[in-house]
Design an enzyme around this catalytic site. Structure first.
Site, PDB file in Angstrom:
ATOM      1  N   ARG B 134     -16.518  26.381  21.923  1.00 26.89           N
ATOM      2  CA  ARG B 134     -16.740  25.832  23.267  1.00 26.89           C
ATOM      3  C   ARG B 134     -18.228  25.819  23.542  1.00 26.89           C
ATOM      4  O   ARG B 134     -18.880  26.870  23.524  1.00 26.89           O
ATOM      5  CB  ARG B 134     -16.020  26.647  24.351  1.00 26.89           C
ATOM      6  CG  ARG B 134     -15.816  25.830  25.646  1.00 26.89           C
ATOM      7  CD  ARG B 134     -15.277  26.671  26.789  1.00 26.89           C
ATOM      8  NE  ARG B 134     -16.258  27.643  27.202  1.00 26.89           N
ATOM      9  CZ  ARG B 134     -15.984  28.896  27.570  1.00 26.89           C
ATOM     10  NH1 ARG B 134     -14.743  29.324  27.570  1.00 26.89           N
ATOM     11  NH2 ARG B 134     -16.948  29.712  27.918  1.00 26.89           N
ATOM     12  N   GLU B 156     -24.736  28.043  26.573  1.00 28.17           N
ATOM     13  CA  GLU B 156     -24.474  28.832  25.361  1.00 28.17           C
ATOM     14  C   GLU B 156     -23.418  28.138  24.531  1.00 28.17           C
ATOM     15  O   GLU B 156     -22.761  27.197  24.982  1.00 28.17           O
ATOM     16  CB  GLU B 156     -24.037  30.258  25.700  1.00 28.17           C
ATOM     17  CG  GLU B 156     -22.742  30.359  26.458  1.00 28.17           C
ATOM     18  CD  GLU B 156     -22.340  31.818  26.712  1.00 28.17           C
ATOM     19  OE1 GLU B 156     -23.088  32.725  26.335  1.00 28.17           O
ATOM     20  OE2 GLU B 156     -21.254  32.012  27.291  1.00 28.17           O
ATOM     21  N   ASN B 158     -20.078  29.053  22.131  1.00 26.48           N
ATOM     22  CA  ASN B 158     -19.126  30.125  21.815  1.00 26.48           C
ATOM     23  C   ASN B 158     -18.372  29.819  20.531  1.00 26.48           C
ATOM     24  O   ASN B 158     -17.761  28.753  20.415  1.00 26.48           O
ATOM     25  CB  ASN B 158     -18.115  30.267  22.944  1.00 26.48           C
ATOM     26  CG  ASN B 158     -18.796  30.516  24.276  1.00 26.48           C
ATOM     27  OD1 ASN B 158     -19.237  31.610  24.563  1.00 26.48           O
ATOM     28  ND2 ASN B 158     -18.912  29.450  25.082  1.00 26.48           N
ATOM     29  N   SER B 163     -12.378  31.075  25.930  1.00 24.29           N
ATOM     30  CA  SER B 163     -11.187  31.223  26.767  1.00 24.29           C
ATOM     31  C   SER B 163     -11.034  30.084  27.768  1.00 24.29           C
ATOM     32  O   SER B 163     -11.847  29.177  27.847  1.00 24.29           O
ATOM     33  CB  SER B 163     -11.224  32.569  27.490  1.00 24.29           C
ATOM     34  OG  SER B 163     -12.419  32.680  28.199  1.00 24.29           O
ATOM     35  N   LYS B 335     -26.930  34.437  20.389  1.00 24.21           N
ATOM     36  CA  LYS B 335     -27.951  33.752  21.187  1.00 24.21           C
ATOM     37  C   LYS B 335     -29.206  33.462  20.365  1.00 24.21           C
ATOM     38  O   LYS B 335     -29.917  32.497  20.614  1.00 24.21           O
ATOM     39  CB  LYS B 335     -28.312  34.625  22.388  1.00 24.21           C
ATOM     40  CG  LYS B 335     -27.346  34.509  23.563  1.00 24.21           C
ATOM     41  CD  LYS B 335     -28.083  34.925  24.836  1.00 24.21           C
ATOM     42  CE  LYS B 335     -27.221  35.024  26.071  1.00 24.21           C
ATOM     43  NZ  LYS B 335     -25.958  34.334  26.115  1.00 24.21           N
ATOM     44  N   LYS B 397     -37.473  35.709  29.331  1.00 24.11           N
ATOM     45  CA  LYS B 397     -36.407  36.645  28.968  1.00 24.11           C
ATOM     46  C   LYS B 397     -36.853  37.532  27.825  1.00 24.11           C
ATOM     47  O   LYS B 397     -37.545  37.065  26.916  1.00 24.11           O
ATOM     48  CB  LYS B 397     -35.153  35.881  28.498  1.00 24.11           C
ATOM     49  CG  LYS B 397     -34.478  35.042  29.534  1.00 24.11           C
ATOM     50  CD  LYS B 397     -33.203  34.428  28.938  1.00 24.11           C
ATOM     51  CE  LYS B 397     -32.450  33.609  29.978  1.00 24.11           C
ATOM     52  NZ  LYS B 397     -31.181  33.083  29.449  1.00 24.11           N
ATOM     53  N   GLU B 401     -31.145  40.794  22.525  1.00 23.96           N
ATOM     54  CA  GLU B 401     -29.855  40.225  22.946  1.00 23.96           C
ATOM     55  C   GLU B 401     -29.296  41.040  24.126  1.00 23.96           C
ATOM     56  O   GLU B 401     -29.089  42.247  24.012  1.00 23.96           O
ATOM     57  CB  GLU B 401     -28.893  40.286  21.750  1.00 23.96           C
ATOM     58  CG  GLU B 401     -27.659  39.443  21.878  1.00 23.96           C
ATOM     59  CD  GLU B 401     -27.818  38.093  21.156  1.00 23.96           C
ATOM     60  OE1 GLU B 401     -26.929  37.287  21.277  1.00 23.96           O
ATOM     61  OE2 GLU B 401     -28.855  37.857  20.495  1.00 23.96           O
ATOM     62  N   GLY B 402     -29.126  40.379  25.224  1.00 24.02           N
ATOM     63  CA  GLY B 402     -28.426  41.025  26.349  1.00 24.02           C
ATOM     64  C   GLY B 402     -29.179  42.135  27.054  1.00 24.02           C
ATOM     65  O   GLY B 402     -28.608  42.810  27.917  1.00 24.02           O
ATOM     66  N   ARG B 487     -15.946  25.484  34.935  1.00 23.08           N
ATOM     67  CA  ARG B 487     -15.916  26.770  35.628  1.00 23.08           C
ATOM     68  C   ARG B 487     -16.901  26.713  36.773  1.00 23.08           C
ATOM     69  O   ARG B 487     -18.034  26.247  36.615  1.00 23.08           O
ATOM     70  CB  ARG B 487     -16.321  27.908  34.682  1.00 23.08           C
ATOM     71  CG  ARG B 487     -15.156  28.425  33.900  1.00 23.08           C
ATOM     72  CD  ARG B 487     -15.511  29.711  33.205  1.00 23.08           C
ATOM     73  NE  ARG B 487     -16.629  29.526  32.298  1.00 23.08           N
ATOM     74  CZ  ARG B 487     -17.127  30.491  31.541  1.00 23.08           C
ATOM     75  NH1 ARG B 487     -16.626  31.717  31.606  1.00 23.08           N
ATOM     76  NH2 ARG B 487     -18.132  30.251  30.732  1.00 23.08           N
TER      77      ARG B 487
END
Lengths: 513, 513
Positions: B134, B156, B158, B163, B335, B397, B401-402, B487
């Site tokens: 996705r 992003e 996936n 889902s 990412k 950023k 990652e994260g 979404r």
């Protein structure tokens, strides 16, 4: 109940088997709308102010055993019942006799009759009628016969708001799904899906409504047409109704609206040609000509709290919309009619079903109901009721619709002995239906209840008929059997009803017994 | 966000209109399985021990506006993305370079890589791969252009457990139903249903799984075959997964089982030919040869609590089952890969997409991501980041990652001024996506939230490919676009995700802007 009639069933489940079955049941049911809005104490109203929670409808884990011959018998007599009850509903004079016997003891029937008379005085403008009936039966095995074949015996006949047709199609599909994923342990009875009877109640009832909608003809007001689902508000069993609505929309392209009974006077009016005009609250400048009013409300005295509800009922009755049911059709469904038809030597069945074969088929489904008066049938009944051996197969009920306590079996002779004989005619004597015993597991409100169960089979019938100028005249336009319902409850409880009691929706696993 | 980009929308609702819309939404959603299991505090676990309650999935009342050209652009590039990511996942040498940069800062990636290496040492037995991808986008309107055309920019990509494909088909059908029953007030935008884009994600993703199942070939063990849905337990978003499972059963006749990640070692084994054999707990003597393992679990570090979970992952990875995804395919979705591809002047895109037209189409969907090092792109980035006028369109950023906090827009120059230049390369500079503002109403957990929203479009891609003997070799067997997801979340929140945050599932009302 006849013991050991059915083979051993259902198979026992290991912990892992039960978890697999239940997980799949819970997920499939919600994914396919086999659901109800949860009741307290499962969910308290203040916890879900918007009413967005739902849960699996009460269902059985397994399809219950059911004699194939009995299901076929019940289906085969559906069209004869359509004939019978449409004929009764078209014979005002005869119904008047029934109603007169009830006027003094049943205010609700008296009030319904008043509505009918008021509209009759004004003159009816709609000769078309829609019946969406459900004839309820139990399997009966004569305990006195050594090699008894099971037959069906009628419990009651519903002419208004026959429910669970929307969920029945879903529950038979659920059981088929569970079988297809091997959620049932291997068993000879569950060896193949052809023994699982799929209910066609959703498409069948929707088709019935469509046939009436079609028979109504084109709008003469120039307005778009619609079918009204007259509903209670709130309604926990809403998905049962929604499945019919969606089928009517999708299969037949008919526009539908849900109208709470309490809003009839707000949202409808009857125009000068007595067309029923509906204006939705969300679009008050839009108007629709109503072709059919499908009652899922208005059947119970408790719904008529004031003159407003009676005015609402009059408004619908006097309109040109096809009523499902009209007041005469609703009254044809009183228990008194069932009793009069089922009295041995009764001339009434033949009056409405002149076809001897049809009448014989229907008669086979009656459990005999005797008066305790001085008539020929009454004399027979007195003998049966005072002898403890024969009384053991009967129940004694007060004549009054829905009132008083029943006296069962061997208690009857003693009860009558203590009762002055002048009071005997206030009771009827009815043969007990003896359903064969079996076990199942009921899942409701998130809990499992395992044990002995009793099944009640309902056969839906759909018919559209036109009443003639003269009383008793009638021509049938459409008539068909419209699927089945199997309702199953714990055998401990004498009262039925999935919504009210501890019952559940089930499907039939056909057996040859 | 670009203001006044879209026309005024959605129409205001009167109290009666809102009630009509919401009542129909609540009933239709449950009747069609557009549902989730409710979370605390809506429902407390002790209130529903059997987990039988459900509620409407978080949805928007209205379909959100979406530029038609953007949806078409996103769909048209789906097959190119299938090519790109299947190529990356087939190029172990290149992926190793990415992974090595992350090994020290990301234990999870390091551990996944170890699993890959262990299986590689043993030798792979399954060259077939299934990707159910996705690609997530936002609409971007360049705020500096006066007559800007909207484009899509990737948020992003996936490669594991993408889902909401199960619910997306249902929500587009819900909005179409609401339109068909006039639940939306009249509006030019909502004048006809052709502007409502129906998502094909359920049949599309099920077809992808079936194509892999088919490509696996016949069982060589003589056992019946099955597809495994590897799941978390418990799972609130279970109906999203069930719709895919039922479509795979019904459309393609494939047997499926749900296997909780924690039970892999209990219920599966790898035979001597490394076939993955599944034995269901409810029928431990039955065995199935697993053709495809579809991961809806095992994607998050928190799911690997002990050696047991890593052993489970190894068991699947070394088996002959087709993994959706393999570890290499999962790692292709980090990412860091997205960043490397989207770096201006990057040579990598061309490596994997030699077709210039495909590469150009994909490139258009990238939001530029700059390193802050001394490379050519790094020099450009330093200029952009230190000038307050240009910095206003970027976010800074941390590379990790994260981890860490982002620095937005005009705060960037000051932040860099206070940071020693030797620390600058630990950050990346990314162009902000500027989605146009619009309003909607989100219904979740029985509550309505009205206000400004942001939409994220996901396009599902399904592909089956075979990796060759040599690293980088690959042949595509099936590749197609498999529906979309919209979404929508309140524009106040920067974090997305319907299940985690305050988001909802939506559908696209196409507009020509």
């Amino acid at each position: 109940m006849a013991p050991n009639f059915y083979p051993a069933y259902p198979p026992d489940l290991s912990r892992e088997q039960q978890e697999y079955l239940l997980t799949n049941l819970k997920d499939w049911s919600i994914a396919h709308g086999l659901a109800v809005r949860p009741a307290p104490p499962y969910v308290q109203p203040q916890q879900d102010l918007s009413g967005a929670l739902a849960t699996t409808a009460p269902v059985t884990l397994f399809p219950s055993l059911f004699p194939q011959a009995c299901l076929e018998q019940a289906k085969s007599v559906a069209k004869a019942y359509n004939e019978l009850y449409s004929a009764i509903a078209s014979d005002e004079g005869w119904l008047q006799g029934i109603v007169e016997e009830l006027l003094e003891i049943d205010d609700f029937i008296a009030d319904l009759w008043k509505v009918h008379l008021a509209v009759k005085a004004e003159g009816f403008v709609q000769p078309l009628n829609l019946g969406l009936f459900r004839s309820d039966y139990m399997v009966h095995v004569d305990p006195s016969a050594s090699q008894a074949s099971p037959t069906i015996k009628q419990v009651e006949f519903n002419t208004i708001a026959s429910s669970f047709g929307g969920l029945s199609t879903q529950v038979s599909a659920l059981h088929e799904h569970l079988l297809s994923i091997d959620a049932y342990p291997q068993s000879d009875l569950l060896a193949n899906s052809s023994a699982l009877s799929q209910s066609t109640s959703v498409p069948g009832l929707a088709l019935g409504m469509f046939k009436a909608h079609e028979a109504y003809g084109r709008s003469t007001t120039g307005l778009p047409t619609c079918v009204i689902f007259l509903v209670q508000d709130p309604e926990r069993n809403v998905f049962d109704q929604r499945h019919l609505e969606y089928a009517l929309n999708e299969n037949h392209g008919v526009k539908t609206f849900r109208l709470p009974f309490g809003r009839v006077l707000d949202d409808t009016k009857v125009d000068t040609n007595r067309k029923l005009i509906y204006s939705p609250p969300h679009a008050p400048n839009k108007h629709f000509e109503v072709t059919v009013v499908y009652f899922r409300a208005g059947y119970s005295p408790s719904e008529y709290e004031s003159h407003r509800e009676w005015d609402a009922r009059i408004q619908i009755e006097r309109s040109a919309a096809i009523k499902c049911p009209s007041i005469l059709t609703q009254l044809a469904g009183t228990k008194k009619v069932q009793q009069v038809l089922a009295t041995p030597h009764s001339p009434h069945l033949k009056r409405f079903l002149p076809d001897d074969a049809q009448a014989a088929d229907v008669l086979k489904t009656f459990a005999p109901i005797y008066p305790l008066d001085k008539s020929e049938a009454g004399q027979e009944a007195r003998k049966l009721a005072t002898n403890p051996d024969t009384a053991a197969r009967y129940v004694l009920k007060p004549q009054r619709e829905g009132g008083g306590n029943n006296v069962y079996r061997k208690a009857i002779p003693g009860f009558l002995k203590d009762l002055p004989e002048t009071h005997w005619p206030a009771h009827i004597l009815m043969e007990m239906i003896e359903p064969p015993a079996q076990d199942n597991v009921i899942f409701r409100n998130g809990e499992m209840l395992k044990g002995g169960v009793i099944c009640e089979l309902g056969i839906y019938g759909a018919c559209v008929w036109k009443t003639g100028e003269k009383d008793g005249e009638r021509s049938m336009i459409e008539s068909f059997e419209a699927g089945y319902l199997l309702r199953t409850k714990g055998s401990g409880s004498e009262e039925g009803g999935v919504a009210a009691g501890f019952g559940s929706v089930d499907s039939a696993l056909l057996v040859d017994v």
